[in-house]
Design a protein around this motif. Structure first.
Motif, PDB file in Angstrom:
ATOM      1  N   TYR A   1       1.979   4.314  10.645  1.00  0.00           N
ATOM      2  CA  TYR A   1       0.607   4.804  10.714  1.00  0.00           C
ATOM      3  C   TYR A   1      -0.373   3.643  10.814  1.00  0.00           C
ATOM      4  O   TYR A   1      -1.281   3.631  11.642  1.00  0.00           O
TER       5      TYR A   1
ATOM      6  N   ILE B   1       0.849  -1.198   0.000  1.00  0.00           N
ATOM      7  CA  ILE B   1       0.000   0.000   0.000  1.00  0.00           C
ATOM      8  C   ILE B   1       0.882   1.245   0.000  1.00  0.00           C
ATOM      9  O   ILE B   1       1.138   1.843   1.044  1.00  0.00           O
ATOM     10  N   PRO B   2       1.332   1.659  -1.164  1.00  0.00           N
ATOM     11  CA  PRO B   2       2.196   2.841  -1.239  1.00  0.00           C
ATOM     12  C   PRO B   2       1.458   4.056  -0.702  1.00  0.00           C
ATOM     13  O   PRO B   2       0.247   4.194  -0.903  1.00  0.00           O
ATOM     14  N   GLY B   3       2.184   4.912   0.005  1.00  0.00           N
ATOM     15  CA  GLY B   3       1.570   6.150   0.490  1.00  0.00           C
ATOM     16  C   GLY B   3       0.944   6.009   1.870  1.00  0.00           C
ATOM     17  O   GLY B   3       0.578   7.000   2.482  1.00  0.00           O
ATOM     18  N   VAL B   4       0.792   4.759   2.347  1.00  0.00           N
ATOM     19  CA  VAL B   4       0.336   4.587   3.727  1.00  0.00           C
ATOM     20  C   VAL B   4       1.541   4.130   4.536  1.00  0.00           C
ATOM     21  O   VAL B   4       2.120   3.089   4.279  1.00  0.00           O
TER      22      VAL B   4
ATOM     23  N   VAL C   1       3.455   0.805   3.523  1.00  0.00           N
ATOM     24  CA  VAL C   1       3.133  -0.554   3.960  1.00  0.00           C
ATOM     25  C   VAL C   1       3.531  -1.572   2.887  1.00  0.00           C
ATOM     26  O   VAL C   1       2.998  -1.561   1.782  1.00  0.00           O
TER      27      VAL C   1
END
Ligand SMILES: Nc1ncnc2c1ncn2[C@@H]1O[C@H](COP(=O)(O)OP(=O)(O)O)[C@@H](O)[C@H]1O
Ligand SMILES: [Mg+2]
Lengths: 426, 250
Positions: free
Chosen positions: B97, B90-93, B142
């Motif tokens: 976080y 999950i790029p960007g997450v 992620v």
């Protein structure tokens, strides 16, 4: 009078009322040109999906009523200025506001009134004619050779319309002399309850080995529309790293044109657009690789929800002899509603040898596998959707060229996405 | 803790689980083995609540409640953890976080306050050290660009942070080198507790050398064809899956 033009007498009256300054001759020439051509229509291939009728109607009303006095939201501007460390040039309803501006006399940065005469006119864009014909005041920025500064120059374009619709023009010419390095922020906000149409035209010339970081951020109200043209010329070994972010506005049209004139030049430009109910956002980009080797790379991303429409048209022309060109284009769209519409079109024209060109466009929904993965970790469906949507946008925000603004922009994007999810208009 | 009775499930028109019954109690470690395509991952995904699988018959109860009535996130908050065979990128997450959001989702469900930011970081770093993970992985997307082994360790890290009551690990051992395998096994063993249950889905005996199961089941064509103790795993290793299939059909 055709639907795509403005009443001649009102135009004449408006132009005549502008001061008799160094722009007067150019204004009249532009006016003559505009009278002949009027606004572009959807019959024009470049304007196929973007109908300016409402903007024309607004402009007509604006010309016929007495112009509303500017009433920028001073508190908001001061707050913004406090949150971003930059030298500020504030342009309110098309005029430089000296009280709110701060950068005017920095060493090596020369700001002066724009001077143009009729031979500076280019027959390319009717909106540029309109811009010049009605331009109250233009600015010329010159960054001296070898000058480099970490503190950005922020162009705050603030438009307000209180009791009548307002039409305003912005024109700024920026020259970076050899080896100059500069960071720009172009920040658009709007105030007031009536409709507004802003038509901007910014030119950037980067002389050899100059470098510009350029962030454009637009978070306008929904009763504001804008058309904006940014022309960039890159000479030998010069670079621009650009990101344009559009969160608001009823109708937004961006024309970004990059001319690669010198070997070793590099243009990295990205964009993010978020649109919801009733919004229309159109990004047209064009890169002319006139010599090689040189690099251009763009990635635009869009998130759409509700009845709205977005257009991305990315054109790269590799001219004969521009060998060694590397041109990359990508456009990715996230459609959160079946009512949202996207027209994505990459265009590559190659007339040179040994070029490396690639393009990719995608249109899709959120990845179900990723949603399930997040839910299996305890995040509810809405939260998981929000997280993935934000992540889609974050990848553009995080590579935008002014890192100290990532948080501010990230927060604005998040806020906009929350509105998008709940359907609350901006 | 987990009681599966005559579970049948399909995806599209394909029947994949054809009547699985399985009972897992607190404190137990179960291994589910079986050839590729026998339905192991399907069983794991159905327990976690993946909507693509349609349960056509049977029941699954968890701590006495109907598990199938719960949304995936509710199952997670109730203490079920699935280590994915193919963890999703999950790029960007941000990894940190997600970890924190997961921990807090569970804590909120339990009526606890959000975890203190400092406490969270300290805990995450400790667990990562044990798993031989560089703390830098906290700030990556992620699973984004992670190698196979890094993804599996990341699953174990999530498990370690969430301290589930029921952990189902779907082929968490496959594709790992010996160091990674030991790290993963260490993570699993650290979780062993009389209050918890662990289900290891695997098709090799290898992991079971490090995590000793109380029960071994062999899934074949969507049914449990055979159950036994850990010696069944050794027998399988020796005789192959054909043996189970033949025995089941005999
Ligand atoms: N999305 C799907 N669509 C159709 N068939 C599927 C899908 N997912 C899995 N299957 C089939 O279900 C069967 C069981 O798969 P799976 O549960 O992944 O087995 P295992 O984990 O034991 O290798 C296989 O035959 C596989 O091809
Ligand atoms: Mg599997």
């Amino acid at each position: 009078m055709s639907r795509r033009s403005l009443p001649i007498d009102a135009l004449d009256r408006t132009v005549a009322a502008l001061s008799d300054d160094a722009l007067a001759e150019a204004r009249h020439a532009a006016l003559a040109q505009f009278k002949k051509r009027g606004f572009p229509t959807t019959r024009n291939e470049n304007w196929k999906y973007t109908d300016l009728s409402k903007v024309i109607e607004l402009s007509r009303r604006s010309l016929q009523t007495s112009t509303d006095a500017e009433r920028p939201d001073i508190d908001r501007i001061r707050e913004l200025q406090a949150s971003i460390d930059a030298g500020w040039l504030v342009i309110a309803n098309g005029k430089l506001n000296r009280d709110l501006s701060t950068t005017l006399d920095e060493d090596g940065i020369e700001v002066s009134p724009l001077r143009l005469d009729s031979k500076d006119l280019r027959l390319e864009d009717p909106l540029a004619d309109l811009n010049l014909a009605l331009l109250k005041q233009g600015l010329s920025l010159r960054i001296a050779a070898n000058r480099s500064t970490d503190r950005p120059i922020a162009l705050l374009i603030v438009d307000s319309a209180g009791t009548a619709p307002v039409l305003s023009q912005v024109r700024i010419d920026i020259e970076l002399q050899a080896n100059a390095e500069i960071r720009f922020i172009e920040y658009h906000v709007s105030a007031g309850d009536d409709e507004h149409y802003s038509n901007a035209h910014i030119n950037v010339i980067a002389r050899p080995n100059a470098r510009a970081d350029y962030l454009r951020f637009q978070d306008r109200a929904l009763h504001h529309s804008q058309t904006a043209r940014l022309n960039v010329q890159l000479e030998t070994d010069s670079e621009i790293s650009y990101c344009g972010i559009d969160l608001g506005g009823r109708l937004t049209r961006n024309d970004l044109k990059i001319d690669i004139l010198g070997q070793g030049a590099s243009a990295i430009f990205d964009g993010l657009y978020i649109a919801a109910e009733g919004q229309h956002v159109d990004n047209h980009t064009r890169v002319d690789h006139r010599v090689g080797p040189a690099v251009s790379a763009q990635e635009y991303r869009g998130i759409l929800n509700g009845h709205c429409r977005a257009i991305w048209n990315g054109k790269a022309i590799v001219h004969a002899g521009a060998d060694g060109t590397d041109a990359q284009q990508a456009n990715h769209n996230l459609l959160l509603s079946e009512h949202a519409e996207i027209d994505a079109k990459p265009e590559l024209e190659i007339y040179a040898d040994e070029v490396k060109c690639a393009h990719g466009t995608t249109v899709g929904q959120l990845d179900e596998q990723a949603l399930f993965y997040l839910r299996s970790r305890g995040l509810d469906r809405d939260r998981a959707k929000r997280v993935l949507t934000r992540a889609f946008a974050t990848s553009i925000v995080n590579k935008s060229p002014i890192p100290e603004l990532h948080d501010l922009i990230g927060n604005a994007v998040e806020q906009r996405l929350r509105e998008l999810a709940t359907g609350v208009p901006q | 803790m987990l009681e599966i009775k005559n579970l049948k499930a399909r995806i599209g028109d394909a029947d994949i689980l054809n009547g699985v019954s399985l009972s897992v109690n607190a404190g137990e470690v179960h291994a589910i083995m079986g050839p590729n395509g026998s339905g192991k991952s399907t069983l794991a995904q159905v327990i976690a609540g993946h909507a693509d699988y349609e349960v056509t018959e049977g029941t699954v109860s968890y701590n006495g409640h109907d598990l199938l009535a719960l949304e995936p996130e509710e199952r997670a908050r109730e203490g079920i953890f699935l280590g994915f065979q193919y963890p999703v990128e999950i790029p960007g997450v941000n990894n940190a976080y997600l970890l924190k959001a997961a921990v807090n989702a569970k804590r909120e469900h339990q009526g606890l306050e959000e975890i203190d930011a400092f406490e969270f970081l300290k805990l995450a770093r400790e667990k990562m050290a044990v798993l031989g993970m560089d703390p830098k992985f906290l700030n990556r997307g992620v699973n984004e660009g992670f190698s196979g082994g890094e993804k599996k360790r990341n699953e174990i890290l999530q498990m370690a942070m969430l301290e589930p009551s029921l952990a189902i690990l779907d082929e968490t051992d496959s594709g790992l080198d010996i160091d990674a395998l030991k790290a993963v096994a260490g993570g699993v063993n650290a979780l062993r507790d009389p209050e918890r249950a662990i289900v290891l889905v695997t098709h090799y005996q290898r992991l079971l050398d490090y995590v000793e199961p109380d029960f071994v089941h062999v899934l074949s064509e969507g049914r449990i064809a055979r159950s036994g103790d850990k010696s069944l795993a050794l027998e399988l290793e020796e005789k192959g899956y054909e043996w189970v299939r033949e025995a089941a059909n005999a």
